[in-house]
Design an enzyme around this catalytic site. Structure first.
Site, PDB file in Angstrom:
ATOM      1  N   ASP A 311      -2.411 -99.668 -31.811  1.00 60.04           N
ATOM      2  CA  ASP A 311      -1.742-100.471 -32.802  1.00 60.04           C
ATOM      3  C   ASP A 311      -2.538-101.147 -33.479  1.00 60.04           C
ATOM      4  OD1 ASP A 311       0.441-100.956 -30.673  1.00 60.04           O
ATOM      5  OD2 ASP A 311      -0.061-102.357 -29.952  1.00 60.04           O
ATOM      6  N   ASP A 333       0.345 -95.256 -30.820  1.00 57.04           N
ATOM      7  CA  ASP A 333       1.590 -96.223 -31.859  1.00 57.04           C
ATOM      8  C   ASP A 333       0.712 -97.397 -32.912  1.00 57.04           C
ATOM      9  OD1 ASP A 333       3.223 -95.439 -29.689  1.00 57.04           O
ATOM     10  OD2 ASP A 333       3.206 -97.393 -28.657  1.00 57.04           O
TER      11      ASP A 333
END
Length: 471
Positions: A311, A333
């Site tokens: 992230d 991600d």
């Protein structure tokens, strides 16, 4: 969202290195790095050195103004592009405006004064079509400059090759520039946040905060009520100015773990690094730690490095953003959120040896546009392990367009499910990608030419106000 301990990488552009070399050459009165610089011999008016580094459809220009007349406190530089296809897309160390082919640069607060014989360095990124000729003449406060403009030999956009990152080494700032921020006390403020705090609430014009090379371990927030703020690193590459911290999701929550929160609309970041150096270990695998949390509408990021693990880069629903000639790395991600962003001519690196999804979009069903990875380069630590993305929300929209996909891409299955959202129901597409990882099969939806006409960078960013930072 698992992760493993990071292997740090670095990235810098030849453009910024060349611009810095030219700046140093003019100040010293010598040639640097093989770039020709012409200074005027006349003792009136001003001299200008104009150098560019080009790539297909775009260029970066460095402009150095030397005052050969009386000292000034407040200046305006004007010139005319000889080709109507040339456009200023974003600039630094000056307020840049363009009307037709006529370009005007006005001082910002830190460089308003130029003593006799002194110089200031400014610059901009531009777009061009057809050719990229050099302006014929310049005028400083209405006085024609006597120095002739020169253009550096074009250099191709580099392809990133990940290598271990050393501790950033501060680079000397040109003596004619007093930075807004300098950790060593030579600027107006010692921290980036102190400079942001000094900007008046409701600021209605561009405020450029220049940052001297160094490492700034702090949490930086540009609040929503302070628009038009630019953070500009003064180093010779993006790695010379590093804003870093190590907050993580376990203590702060994912969204609040960021090193930088950019909320004010029309924000700009250029020539710097934002990093979250929280290190995962065997007991913290899967721990999110955000580098940049972006909420700003009409945000522009150029020559920026975003470093993290899981992230790294959060693009929220309120954001429309244009990111160009930059670098993003992470593990899982690491480009995620429900906002809209065009990532143009950038390098994206999956550093985990076992691979993972790059994107996790959560685009709302009512939004046509989410993430566009455009003419960028996707690489990874190992072959056939990296995935293009997974749907954080059921209507996720991601398009990889005209990009180079390396052998790191998991060719048979580059999209995967997430949180009960099957990837097949998301709006995932590719269009005219190339490279070893760009094969076509039934698990890789391809956009048609007619569809692609409605999924250009300009379409993604236009919104209801027609915003176009790349024209």
């Amino acid at each position: 969202m698992p992760g493993t301990p990071p292997v740090r990488t670095l990235y810098g552009t030849q453009t910024t290195r060349r611009a810095a070399a030219v700046a140093a050459a003019l100040v010293a009165g010598v040639l640097a790095a093989g770039v020709p610089v012409t200074q005027a011999s006349a003792a009136t008016g001003c001299a200008v050195a104009y150098t560019t580094s080009d790539w297909p459809g775009g260029f970066s220009a460095n402009v150095i103004i030397q005052n050969l007349g009386s000292a000034v406190d407040g200046w305006t530089l004007g010139f005319t592009f000889p080709d109507s296809g040339q456009k200023v897309t974003s600039g630094w160390s000056a307020t840049w405006t363009q009307s037709g082919q006529n370009v005007t640069a006005r001082n910002v607060d830190y460089n308003a004064a130029i003593a006799t014989g002194a110089s200031v360095s400014i610059g901009f990124n531009g777009a061009w079509s057809g050719s990229n000729p050099t302006p014929a003449s310049f005028a400083l406060n209405g006085v024609t400059c006597t120095g002739s403009a020169t253009t550096a030999t074009p250099t191709p956009t580099p392809t990133m090759s990940p290598t271990p990152t050393p501790t950033p080494t501060p680079t000397a700032t040109p003596t004619s520039v007093t930075p807004t921020v300098a950790a060593d006390g030579t600027g107006k403020y010692r921290t980036v946040q102190a400079a942001i705090d000094a900007v008046p609430t409701g600021n209605s014009s561009r405020k450029v905060i220049t940052i001297k090379p160094g490492t700034y371990r702090e949490i930086v927030t540009i609040p929503a009520n302070k628009p038009y703020i630019t953070l500009q690193g003064l180093g010779s590459s993006a790695r010379d100015v590093v804003i870093v911290n190590n907050h993580n999701a376990d203590v702060y929550g994912t969204f609040n773990s960021a090193t930088a929160f950019v909320n004010g609309h029309d924000a700009a970041l250029t020539n710097l690094t934002i990093s979250n150096d929280y290190v995962e270990n065997s007991t913290t695998v899967g721990q999110q730690a955000v580098a940049l949390n972006l909420n700003a509408d009409r945000a522009v990021l150029t020559n920026v490095r975003l470093l993290g693990d899981q992230d790294t880069f959060l693009v929220n629903a309120s954001a429309r953003a244009y990111m160009a000639r930059s670098y993003v790395e992470g593990t899982v991600d690491f480009i995620f959120g429900d906002g809209t962003i065009v990532i143009d001519d950038c390098d994206i690196y999956e550093k985990r040896s076992t691979g993972a999804p790059i994107t996790a979009a959560r685009t709302a069903a009512a939004k046509t546009y989410g993430f566009l990875i455009y003419r960028s380069r996707i690489t990874g630590a190992t072959n056939n392990t990296t995935q293009l993305g997974r749907p954080w929300g059921p209507n996720a929209q991601v398009l990889y367009r005209e990009s180079t996909l390396s052998s790191a891409i998991k060719t048979s299955q580059p999209w995967t499910d997430m949180s009960g959202n099957p990837w097949q129901n998301a709006r995932f597409f590719e269009y005219k990608n190339t490279g070893a990882g760009a094969t076509v099969n039934s698990n890789r939806p391809q956009m048609s030419d007619s569809q692609a006409a409605n999924y250009t960078p300009q379409k993604y960013l236009a919104g209801s106000d027609g915003w176009n930072p790349i024209s």
